[in-house]
Write a protein that holds these residues in place. Structure first.
Motif, PDB file in Angstrom:
ATOM      1  N   ALA A  49       0.842  -1.193   0.000  1.00 57.22           N
ATOM      2  CA  ALA A  49       0.000   0.000   0.000  1.00 57.22           C
ATOM      3  C   ALA A  49       0.880   1.246   0.000  1.00 57.22           C
ATOM      4  CB  ALA A  49      -0.926  -0.001   1.221  1.00 57.22           C
ATOM      5  N   SER A  50       0.321   2.355  -0.401  1.00 57.63           N
ATOM      6  CA  SER A  50       1.078   3.607  -0.411  1.00 57.63           C
ATOM      7  C   SER A  50       0.851   4.369   0.890  1.00 57.63           C
ATOM      8  CB  SER A  50       0.644   4.469  -1.593  1.00 57.63           C
ATOM      9  OG  SER A  50      -0.735   4.777  -1.516  1.00 57.63           O
ATOM     10  N   GLY A  51       1.798   5.234   1.211  1.00 58.41           N
ATOM     11  CA  GLY A  51       1.644   6.109   2.370  1.00 58.41           C
ATOM     12  C   GLY A  51       1.783   5.430   3.707  1.00 58.41           C
ATOM     13  N   VAL A  52       2.545   4.343   3.779  1.00 54.20           N
ATOM     14  CA  VAL A  52       2.724   3.603   5.035  1.00 54.20           C
ATOM     15  C   VAL A  52       4.126   3.858   5.569  1.00 54.20           C
ATOM     16  CG1 VAL A  52       2.756   1.339   6.134  1.00 54.20           C
ATOM     17  CG2 VAL A  52       1.087   1.835   4.334  1.00 54.20           C
ATOM     18  N   SER A  53       4.210   4.446   6.754  1.00 48.62           N
ATOM     19  CA  SER A  53       5.502   4.688   7.398  1.00 48.62           C
ATOM     20  C   SER A  53       5.273   4.809   8.895  1.00 48.62           C
ATOM     21  CB  SER A  53       6.148   5.969   6.864  1.00 48.62           C
ATOM     22  OG  SER A  53       5.317   7.086   7.139  1.00 48.62           O
ATOM     23  N   GLY A  54       6.356   4.743   9.648  1.00 50.44           N
ATOM     24  CA  GLY A  54       6.244   4.890  11.093  1.00 50.44           C
ATOM     25  C   GLY A  54       6.885   3.746  11.841  1.00 50.44           C
ATOM     26  N   ASN A  55       6.348   3.449  13.025  1.00 52.48           N
ATOM     27  CA  ASN A  55       6.939   2.446  13.910  1.00 52.48           C
ATOM     28  C   ASN A  55       5.904   1.422  14.345  1.00 52.48           C
ATOM     29  OD1 ASN A  55       9.585   3.839  14.201  1.00 52.48           O
ATOM     30  ND2 ASN A  55       8.346   5.396  15.228  1.00 52.48           N
ATOM     31  N   LEU A  56       6.370   0.209  14.578  1.00 54.52           N
ATOM     32  CA  LEU A  56       5.570  -0.850  15.179  1.00 54.52           C
ATOM     33  C   LEU A  56       6.366  -1.455  16.329  1.00 54.52           C
ATOM     34  CD1 LEU A  56       3.920  -2.980  12.335  1.00 54.52           C
ATOM     35  CD2 LEU A  56       2.743  -1.717  14.127  1.00 54.52           C
ATOM     36  N   SER A  57       5.697  -1.658  17.455  1.00 54.18           N
ATOM     37  CA  SER A  57       6.348  -2.283  18.601  1.00 54.18           C
ATOM     38  C   SER A  57       5.533  -3.491  19.037  1.00 54.18           C
ATOM     39  CB  SER A  57       6.458  -1.289  19.761  1.00 54.18           C
ATOM     40  OG  SER A  57       6.969  -1.918  20.917  1.00 54.18           O
ATOM     41  N   SER A  58       6.196  -4.633  19.185  1.00 53.71           N
ATOM     42  CA  SER A  58       5.557  -5.871  19.604  1.00 53.71           C
ATOM     43  C   SER A  58       6.188  -6.342  20.912  1.00 53.71           C
ATOM     44  CB  SER A  58       5.728  -6.951  18.525  1.00 53.71           C
ATOM     45  OG  SER A  58       5.302  -8.207  18.995  1.00 53.71           O
ATOM     46  N   ILE A  59       5.353  -6.545  21.931  1.00 50.91           N
ATOM     47  CA  ILE A  59       5.817  -7.040  23.228  1.00 50.91           C
ATOM     48  C   ILE A  59       4.896  -8.164  23.667  1.00 50.91           C
ATOM     49  CG2 ILE A  59       6.201  -6.486  25.670  1.00 50.91           C
ATOM     50  CD1 ILE A  59       6.812  -3.622  24.857  1.00 50.91           C
ATOM     51  N   VAL A  95       9.579   1.445   7.609  1.00 50.83           N
ATOM     52  CA  VAL A  95       8.868   1.160   8.858  1.00 50.83           C
ATOM     53  C   VAL A  95       9.827   0.462   9.825  1.00 50.83           C
ATOM     54  CG1 VAL A  95       7.011  -0.147   9.946  1.00 50.83           C
ATOM     55  CG2 VAL A  95       6.610   1.031   7.773  1.00 50.83           C
ATOM     56  N   ASN A  96       9.918   0.972  11.022  1.00 55.18           N
ATOM     57  CA  ASN A  96      10.771   0.405  12.054  1.00 55.18           C
ATOM     58  C   ASN A  96       9.950  -0.524  12.943  1.00 55.18           C
ATOM     59  OD1 ASN A  96      12.976   0.005  13.852  1.00 55.18           O
ATOM     60  ND2 ASN A  96      12.142   1.598  15.193  1.00 55.18           N
ATOM     61  N   VAL A  97      10.310  -1.798  12.993  1.00 51.57           N
ATOM     62  CA  VAL A  97       9.587  -2.785  13.806  1.00 51.57           C
ATOM     63  C   VAL A  97      10.503  -3.286  14.909  1.00 51.57           C
ATOM     64  CG1 VAL A  97       8.259  -4.923  13.809  1.00 51.57           C
ATOM     65  CG2 VAL A  97       8.313  -3.500  11.751  1.00 51.57           C
ATOM     66  N   GLN A  98      10.050  -3.166  16.156  1.00 50.76           N
ATOM     67  CA  GLN A  98      10.803  -3.659  17.312  1.00 50.76           C
ATOM     68  C   GLN A  98      10.009  -4.761  17.991  1.00 50.76           C
ATOM     69  OE1 GLN A  98      11.618  -0.167  19.712  1.00 50.76           O
ATOM     70  NE2 GLN A  98      13.445   0.308  18.522  1.00 50.76           N
ATOM     71  N   ILE A  99      10.709  -5.841  18.362  1.00 53.53           N
ATOM     72  CA  ILE A  99      10.040  -7.017  18.922  1.00 53.53           C
ATOM     73  C   ILE A  99      10.721  -7.460  20.195  1.00 53.53           C
ATOM     74  CG2 ILE A  99       9.457  -9.447  18.505  1.00 53.53           C
ATOM     75  CD1 ILE A  99       9.358  -8.731  15.515  1.00 53.53           C
ATOM     76  N   GLN A 100       9.916  -7.679  21.237  1.00 53.34           N
ATOM     77  CA  GLN A 100      10.379  -8.269  22.492  1.00 53.34           C
ATOM     78  C   GLN A 100       9.498  -9.473  22.806  1.00 53.34           C
ATOM     79  OE1 GLN A 100      10.870  -5.481  25.784  1.00 53.34           O
ATOM     80  NE2 GLN A 100      11.005  -3.777  24.341  1.00 53.34           N
ATOM     81  N   GLY A 101      10.115 -10.575  23.238  1.00 51.84           N
ATOM     82  CA  GLY A 101       9.353 -11.799  23.481  1.00 51.84           C
ATOM     83  C   GLY A 101       9.655 -12.443  24.812  1.00 51.84           C
ATOM     84  N   ALA A 149       3.360  -0.887  23.458  1.00 50.29           N
ATOM     85  CA  ALA A 149       3.330  -1.854  22.361  1.00 50.29           C
ATOM     86  C   ALA A 149       2.111  -1.599  21.490  1.00 50.29           C
ATOM     87  CB  ALA A 149       3.302  -3.279  22.885  1.00 50.29           C
ATOM     88  N   THR A 150       2.298  -1.716  20.185  1.00 47.14           N
ATOM     89  CA  THR A 150       1.198  -1.665  19.225  1.00 47.14           C
ATOM     90  C   THR A 150       0.584  -3.040  19.042  1.00 47.14           C
ATOM     91  OG1 THR A 150       2.605  -0.097  18.021  1.00 47.14           O
ATOM     92  CG2 THR A 150       0.548  -0.761  16.966  1.00 47.14           C
ATOM     93  N   LEU A 151       1.443  -4.056  19.079  1.00 47.17           N
ATOM     94  CA  LEU A 151       1.047  -5.444  18.894  1.00 47.17           C
ATOM     95  C   LEU A 151       1.368  -6.213  20.163  1.00 47.17           C
ATOM     96  CD1 LEU A 151       2.690  -5.886  15.377  1.00 47.17           C
ATOM     97  CD2 LEU A 151       0.291  -5.335  15.818  1.00 47.17           C
ATOM     98  N   ALA A 152       0.417  -7.018  20.637  1.00 44.16           N
ATOM     99  CA  ALA A 152       0.610  -7.774  21.872  1.00 44.16           C
ATOM    100  C   ALA A 152       0.370  -9.255  21.601  1.00 44.16           C
ATOM    101  CB  ALA A 152      -0.340  -7.260  22.961  1.00 44.16           C
TER     102      ALA A 152
END
Length: 325
Positions: A37-47, A70-76, A91-94
């Motif tokens: 898709a167009s116009g997608v940028s930013g950050n995602l954080s998953s914890i 897009v910057n994606v950070q993941i902690q598990g 976190a954006t994603l849980a």
């Protein structure tokens, strides 16, 4: 949210066999291809979940191919870290390998005025692993409970302390167990406690491990070892034991087909929770990540990582409930 909530209840593990479409190892050919898709940028954080950590990493890598900016950070560290991270906005994603507890949902609702959105993203089979040289052929859930628990709520007549009590002979007769378990922050720990120990208490002698891979490593290094983790963490040093619901049932292997039919006793959904306002669209980054997860490319990654894929009917229903086209 009401539609999605009803959907998740309808496809809970108790009703897994009623799902339409192929809930198997093969990726459903009817799943849509993901398109950038167009116009997608930013950050995602998953914890959250350790079980899902590798899968989240693979999804993030694939997402970065579509959106390099897009910057994606993941902690598990474990599923119990997911609800507070989502509630506090860190976190954006849980990702979670168990459903949120009512108390966790209430804390989120107290902050936002609506519940978190639960997304089933894959199916996992919790395997009971023994050392590759262990000859045990099968175990029932009551036997597993008698091995791992101090309470035996599943009804086995006595505690099982030696391999000989399970019918092994010779040098195995007097060997005790080296018990390997996840720690209490883990959703896998909670699922095993609820479903394999009938809600009972673990023995004090278990060796708690911070991750699934360390459980499997411990079992592979101990001839007497027995432990549990997601099937995707299997290695050449361990063997997944066929399981039966009870002593009168047939033991089955942890295969995608047995997860699909409901024949395997320790199958479960894996979830991602998100903060979705009931009257607002998702932000573009979260929307596109979720859309990719439910695409053909996303579910191919599920298969590659050793989990069971979802059918196209499930993907379509979830995306519709989120207002994602």
């Amino acid at each position: 949210m009401k539609t999605l909530k009803n959907f998740v209840v309808a496809v809970s593990m108790a009703g897994m066999a009623s799902l339409s479409g192929p809930l198997m190892g093969d990726v459903d050919p009817n799943l849509p291809d993901y398109e950038r898709a167009s116009g997608v940028s930013g950050n995602l954080s998953s914890i959250g979940s350790d079980t899902l950590n590798n899968l989240m990493t693979l999804w993030a890598e694939a997402f970065s191919q579509f959106y390099p900016n897009v910057n994606v950070q993941i902690q598990g560290a474990g599923s119990s870290t997911a609800p507070p991270a989502l509630t506090e906005g860190t976190a954006t994603l849980a990702p979670m390998s168990r459903g949120m507890r009512q108390s966790e949902i209430q804390e989120f609702e107290a902050r936002f005025g609506y519940p978190p959105t639960e997304l089933p993203v894959a199916v996992d089979m919790l395997a009971v692993f023994v050392n590759k040289d262990n000859p045990i052929e099968a175990l029932s859930l009551p036997q597993i409970d008698a091995i791992f628990s101090a309470t035996r709520r599943c009804g086995y007549a006595e505690g099982i302390n030696r391999w000989g009590q399970l019918g092994l002979t010779g040098s195995w007769d007097n060997r005790d167990f080296a018990l390997y378990s996840r720690n209490a922050v883990s959703g896998t720990y909670g699922f095993f406690k609820d479903n394999a120990l009938c809600g009972g208490d673990f023995r004090a002698s278990i060796n708690e491990q911070p991750g699934s891979s360390s459980v499997v490593q411990g079992v592979s290094e101990s001839i007497n070892g027995i432990g549990y983790s997601g099937i995707g963490y299997s290695t050449s040093g361990v063997r997944a034991v066929p399981l039966a619901f009870d002593d009168s049932s047939e033991a089955v292997e942890p295969t995608p087909e047995n997860a699909s039919s409901g024949a395997y006793p320790l199958s479960r959904y894996l979830f991602i929770y998100i903060n979705k306002h009931p009257n607002r669209d998702l932000d573009p980054v979260t929307r596109e990540f979720i859309k990719m997860v439910y695409s053909k490319q996303g579910q191919e990654i599920v298969e590659r990582d050793g989990f069971v894929t979802l059918p196209a009917a499930v993907s379509e229903r979830v995306l519709q409930s989120l207002g994602i086209n």
